[in-house]
Design a protein around this motif. Structure first.
Motif, short mmCIF file in Angstrom:
data_model
loop_
_atom_site.label_atom_id
_atom_site.label_comp_id
_atom_site.label_asym_id
_atom_site.label_seq_id
_atom_site.Cartn_x
_atom_site.Cartn_y
_atom_site.Cartn_z
N ALA A 1 53.21 -43.44 20.00
CA ALA A 1 54.35 -44.03 20.70
C ALA A 1 55.13 -42.93 21.40
O ALA A 1 55.28 -41.83 20.86
CB ALA A 1 55.25 -44.80 19.73
N TYR A 2 55.62 -43.21 22.58
CA TYR A 2 56.36 -42.24 23.36
C TYR A 2 57.80 -42.09 22.89
O TYR A 2 58.45 -41.09 23.20
CB TYR A 2 56.33 -42.62 24.84
CG TYR A 2 54.96 -42.54 25.45
CD1 TYR A 2 54.33 -41.32 25.64
CD2 TYR A 2 54.29 -43.69 25.84
CE1 TYR A 2 53.06 -41.24 26.19
CE2 TYR A 2 53.02 -43.63 26.40
CZ TYR A 2 52.41 -42.40 26.57
OH TYR A 2 51.16 -42.34 27.13
N ILE A 3 58.31 -43.08 22.21
CA ILE A 3 59.67 -43.02 21.67
C ILE A 3 59.65 -43.58 20.25
O ILE A 3 58.75 -44.34 19.88
CB ILE A 3 60.67 -43.83 22.52
CG1 ILE A 3 60.24 -45.31 22.60
CG2 ILE A 3 60.81 -43.23 23.91
CD1 ILE A 3 61.23 -46.19 23.32
N ASP A 4 60.63 -43.20 19.47
CA ASP A 4 60.82 -43.80 18.16
C ASP A 4 61.72 -45.02 18.37
O ASP A 4 62.95 -44.90 18.45
CB ASP A 4 61.47 -42.81 17.20
CG ASP A 4 61.63 -43.39 15.79
OD1 ASP A 4 61.38 -44.60 15.62
OD2 ASP A 4 62.00 -42.63 14.88
N ILE A 5 61.11 -46.18 18.49
CA ILE A 5 61.86 -47.38 18.84
C ILE A 5 62.83 -47.78 17.74
O ILE A 5 63.82 -48.49 17.99
CB ILE A 5 60.89 -48.54 19.16
CG1 ILE A 5 61.60 -49.67 19.91
CG2 ILE A 5 60.23 -49.06 17.89
CD1 ILE A 5 62.16 -49.26 21.25
N THR A 6 62.61 -47.31 16.51
CA THR A 6 63.55 -47.63 15.43
C THR A 6 64.80 -46.77 15.52
O THR A 6 65.85 -47.13 14.96
CB THR A 6 62.89 -47.43 14.06
OG1 THR A 6 62.53 -46.05 13.89
CG2 THR A 6 61.65 -48.29 13.93
N ALA A 7 64.71 -45.62 16.20
CA ALA A 7 65.88 -44.76 16.39
C ALA A 7 66.67 -45.13 17.64
O ALA A 7 67.87 -44.86 17.72
CB ALA A 7 65.45 -43.29 16.45
N GLU A 8 65.99 -45.72 18.63
CA GLU A 8 66.64 -46.13 19.88
C GLU A 8 66.33 -47.60 20.15
O GLU A 8 65.71 -47.95 21.15
CB GLU A 8 66.14 -45.27 21.05
CG GLU A 8 66.42 -43.78 20.88
CD GLU A 8 65.86 -42.98 22.05
OE1 GLU A 8 65.12 -43.56 22.87
OE2 GLU A 8 66.17 -41.79 22.15
N PRO A 9 66.74 -48.48 19.25
CA PRO A 9 66.31 -49.89 19.37
C PRO A 9 67.16 -50.66 20.36
O PRO A 9 68.29 -50.27 20.69
CB PRO A 9 66.53 -50.42 17.96
CG PRO A 9 67.72 -49.65 17.46
CD PRO A 9 67.57 -48.26 18.06
N PRO A 10 66.64 -51.80 20.83
CA PRO A 10 67.43 -52.68 21.70
C PRO A 10 68.31 -53.66 20.93
O PRO A 10 68.95 -54.53 21.53
CB PRO A 10 66.34 -53.43 22.47
CG PRO A 10 65.21 -53.52 21.51
CD PRO A 10 65.25 -52.25 20.71
N GLY A 11 68.31 -53.55 19.63
CA GLY A 11 69.10 -54.44 18.78
C GLY A 11 68.88 -54.05 17.33
O GLY A 11 68.38 -52.96 17.04
N HIS A 12 69.27 -54.92 16.41
CA HIS A 12 69.12 -54.61 14.99
C HIS A 12 67.64 -54.50 14.61
O HIS A 12 66.78 -55.21 15.15
CB HIS A 12 69.80 -55.68 14.14
CG HIS A 12 71.29 -55.66 14.24
ND1 HIS A 12 72.05 -54.61 13.77
CD2 HIS A 12 72.17 -56.56 14.77
CE1 HIS A 12 73.33 -54.86 13.99
NE2 HIS A 12 73.44 -56.04 14.59
#
Length: 758
Positions: free
Chosen positions: A648-659
């Motif tokens: 993954a290119y980003i850690d989506i859990t660190a920069e999420p779009p919501g909870h």
């Protein structure tokens, strides 16, 4: 008295038995008894069963004094069963999550029929999974009960005892038992199905039937397969004792012939030296049991001849098949040369400056970014002629009548692609001609990248299974422009596709309708009440699983937990639409109206516009949905495994779009408490939009048409990332090609450093 008696015979399955028992005892439906039969197994099965019985009072263990075989072990368990319905499970099989709840609901819905059939998958030793029943058999059975005479197709279900449940009183009244032998399912399945007065169907995968390489109950290779003849004789003896079933003799006669010929045709079922004898015994039985006046034709007619004649026919068929394949290969090669020559002939002519050729999602129709560009071009530049490449006549028939189309792979397709000034596609297009002066290839992509793509897959062998990365990059070498929704996409595409294209900061044309926020007609078409809160669940595929599917949520349970006034819409990843994922836990709840299955909806924006909230895991749909400025929740319970397998290119859990929820329980609490739409959710969403949707302003399609197709300048607008979260009219970086004006250029090179984008 329990609702289900689950009978599990065990012999030499110690490596699989705990998984089997856990799949039953962990079911959400708990009104069961498990009767486990230790068929004098020489391994540790008996001890494993005793251990489970000590932990769970629902488990009863029978230790047989001698090995009696699978059929008689089932009979031993049957004698002790006290449940309303019987379910037989081999010791190396498993139930799918939620299976018993689905079965119990369907039984209640149909008034406890004699037999309920459902779907299953075969799980092979090499890791593959295959749905076993013809897809239309269960789906075509309808909501009511029936008999085999009323719906004969039900007999096309595989002769596996475990893909059905049986009313115990019906079994006892008819005196059904399993015979000895390795094909014991035959004289159980046919008598049961022909005798049942009420049968129902459940279009759901409830069973994983393991096909072991060695040691399974049905031998791979051996003389044990001669047992099939005696089992069919038992079936016909059953018919002889019941004259009312005599009309089934021609059907079963043909079925027997087809089954035996199928065993004979498989190269690994019978030792070569035994094959002539097996044929002769089959032919003798076929002649002896042939009903008077029955017509024998088709494949089974060979059983009225000799072994020598059968061998000659098989050899001729193989030779003919080989010759046909050679002829077809030659034909395709000749056609390919003809198309190439035709395309080269037209390539010598100047490109038609008004011809634009479009394709989307592997030639599947007017979809995605190319469709948005096409519609904008028809409005802004009617002088441009748009032609769509479609994969087959069926797809072509779905297009509006005023849309010009050509079939992929035809000479006409080669001609228009060779003459086109512009080619627009959202997936790599290997058939596109090499770039030449005056032609422009615009690549739109299919979503904002979260998962590794292109060259980055070289470090992820599991994720690139079936992906030819060098071929992918050769295709990307032909791109002139790569459309991007933000600088994140720009950097990722230039890293993943180290080729000589220019990144065009246009935004994603498919998302224009989302930025505008129109109402759409999805709710009206599906009858969703205006006052309902629509929650869309859109999971992605898993590269750490061979079939790509992992059950993250019991969708029926989620719908129930959401409560009244909510509609749960489910949209699977397109690659899972035809696989077992749907049959595992979506088809049946959708049939009952518990959830709405939107997997086949061709236009994703229509589904997104209808949703008041999105629940996803790591699907790129979250980047598109963020343009609506509506709540998003992530279920990230397997994020470490997903990231390790796919990248993954980003850690989506660190920069999420919501909870972010890390379990289903957390997800359910999130919605029950109302936190899914609180101020923190809005803050996270705004930051996410600012990072990844900065060029999305609702004019992306217009921008592509004006700057890349017409060569016009685009007026400057507000800065990207304005206060309301929408991007302004972003500058467009393009490479001068085909007459397009030269703007500030962002060019990809093969020398870009491989930086970590997180």
């Amino acid at each position: 008295m329990p609702r289900f008696s689950v009978i599990v015979p065990c012999h030499r399955v110690q490596a699989y038995l705990p998984e089997c028992l856990d799949s039953v005892l962990a079911q959400s439906y708990r009104d069961i008894e498990v009767i486990a039969v230790d068929d004098r197994s020489p391994d540790g099965c008996g001890a494993i069963l005793d251990e489970y019985a000590a932990r769970d009072p629902r488990v009863r263990v029978l230790h047989l004094p001698e090995n009696v075989g699978l059929g008689r072990a089932r009979n031993a368990g049957l004698a002790h069963a006290g449940g309303d319905h019987l379910l037989f499970l081999d010791g190396d099989d498993t139930l799918t999550p939620g299976a018993l709840r689905a079965v119990a609901d369907r039984l209640a819905e149909t008034g406890d029929p004699d037999v309920l059939g459902y779907d299953h998958v075969r799980t092979h030793g090499w890791g593959g999974t295959r749905r076993d029943a013809p897809a239309e058999v269960l789906a075509g059975a309808g909501p009511d009960t029936f008999t085999a005479a009323g719906y004969p197709r039900i007999l096309d279900l595989p002769m596996v005892v475990g893909n059905k449940v049986y009313r115990r009183e019906f079994v006892a009244a008819e005196g059904f038992e399993f015979p000895p032998g390795c094909h014991e399912d035959i004289p159980w399945t046919f008598p049961v199905m022909l005798s049942a007065r009420r049968i129902a169907a459940l279009d759901r995968i409830c069973l994983n039937h393991r096909q072991r390489r060695q040691g399974g109950p049905l031998p791979a290779t051996g003389r044990e397969h001669f047992d099939v003849h005696g089992q069919y004789e038992r079936v016909f003896a059953f018919l002889d004792a019941r004259p009312r079933l005599a009309h089934w003799r021609p059907y079963l006669h043909r079925k027997m012939g087809e089954h035996c010929l199928g065993i004979l045709a498989e190269p690994d079922r019978l030792p070569p030296a035994d094959r002539p004898e097996f044929f002769r015994r089959t032919a003798e039985l076929f002649r002896r049991l042939k009903p008077r006046g029955a017509r024998v034709d088709g494949e089974v007619a060979v059983l009225e001849g000799t072994w020598a004649a059968y061998r000659l026919r098989r050899q001729a068929a193989r030779a003919g098949h080989g010759a046909a394949r050679l002829a077809e290969s030659a034909r395709q090669a000749a056609a390919g040369r003809a198309r190439t020559g035709w395309a080269c002939l037209h390539a010598r002519r100047s490109p038609d400056p008004h011809l634009v050729v479009y394709s989307a999602s592997g030639h599947r129709g007017l979809l995605g970014d190319p469709a948005a560009v096409y519609h904008a071009a028809r409005r802004i530049a009617p002088q441009l002629r748009g032609v769509w490449v479609v994969r087959d006549a069926g797809t072509a028939a779905l297009l509006p009548p005023d849309v010009e189309r050509v079939l992929a792979g035809t000479r006409r397709c080669a001609e228009v692609m060779a003459r086109a000034a512009f080619l627009v596609n959202d997936v790599p297009w290997p058939a596109a001609p090499a770039g030449r002066p005056g032609s422009v290839y615009i690549h739109t992509h299919q979503g904002t990248p979260l998962k590794y793509l292109g060259a980055d897959l070289l470090d992820k062998p599991g994720a690139r299974l079936g992906v030819d990365v060098p071929r992918l990059l050769r295709s990307a070498d032909r791109w002139d422009h790569s459309l991007v929704a933000g600088r994140h996409s720009e950097l990722v595409y230039e890293r993943a596709y180290p080729c000589r294209f220019a990144s065009a900061r246009t935004g994603s044309p498919r998302n224009d309708v989302l930025v505008a926020g129109g109402p759409g007609d999805f709710r009206r078409r599906h009858g969703i009440p205006d006052d309902h809160t629509v929650v869309l669940y859109a999971p992605t595929r898993r590269d750490y699983r061979g079939d790509g599917h992992v059950d993250r949520i019991d969708v029926a349970r989620f719908a129930a937990d959401l409560g009244e006034g909510h509609t749960l819409v489910v949209r699977l990843h397109p690659s899972l639409a035809a696989g077992p994922a749907r049959g595992m836990g979506l088809t049946e709840p959708a049939r009952r109206g518990v959830v709405l299955d939107a997997t086949d909806e061709p236009h994703l924006p229509d589904v997104l516009l209808a949703a008041d909230a999105l629940v996803t895991d790591y699907s790129s749909v979250m980047f598109d949905y963020a343009n609506l400025d509506r709540p998003i929740a992530l279920l990230a319970d397997d994020w470490p495994a997903f990231r390790a397998s796919r990248g993954a290119y980003i850690d989506i859990t660190a920069e999420p779009p919501g909870h972010v929820a890390y379990s289903y329980r957390e997800l359910a609490r999130l919605f029950a408490s109302g936190r899914w739409r609180d101020e923190e959710s809005a803050r996270l969403r705004a930051a996410f939009r600012s990072r990844y949707c900065e060029f999305e302003d609702g004019r992306a399609a217009e921008r592509v048409v004006r700057t890349l197709l017409l060569g016009e300048p685009m007026p400057a607008g507000p800065a990207a990332g304005s206060a309301d979260g929408r991007a302004g009219r972003a500058g467009v970086g393009v490479r001068a090609a085909g007459g397009a004006a030269a703007y500030s250029t962002t060019r990809s090179t093969s020398m870009l450093p491989r930086v970590a984008l997180e």
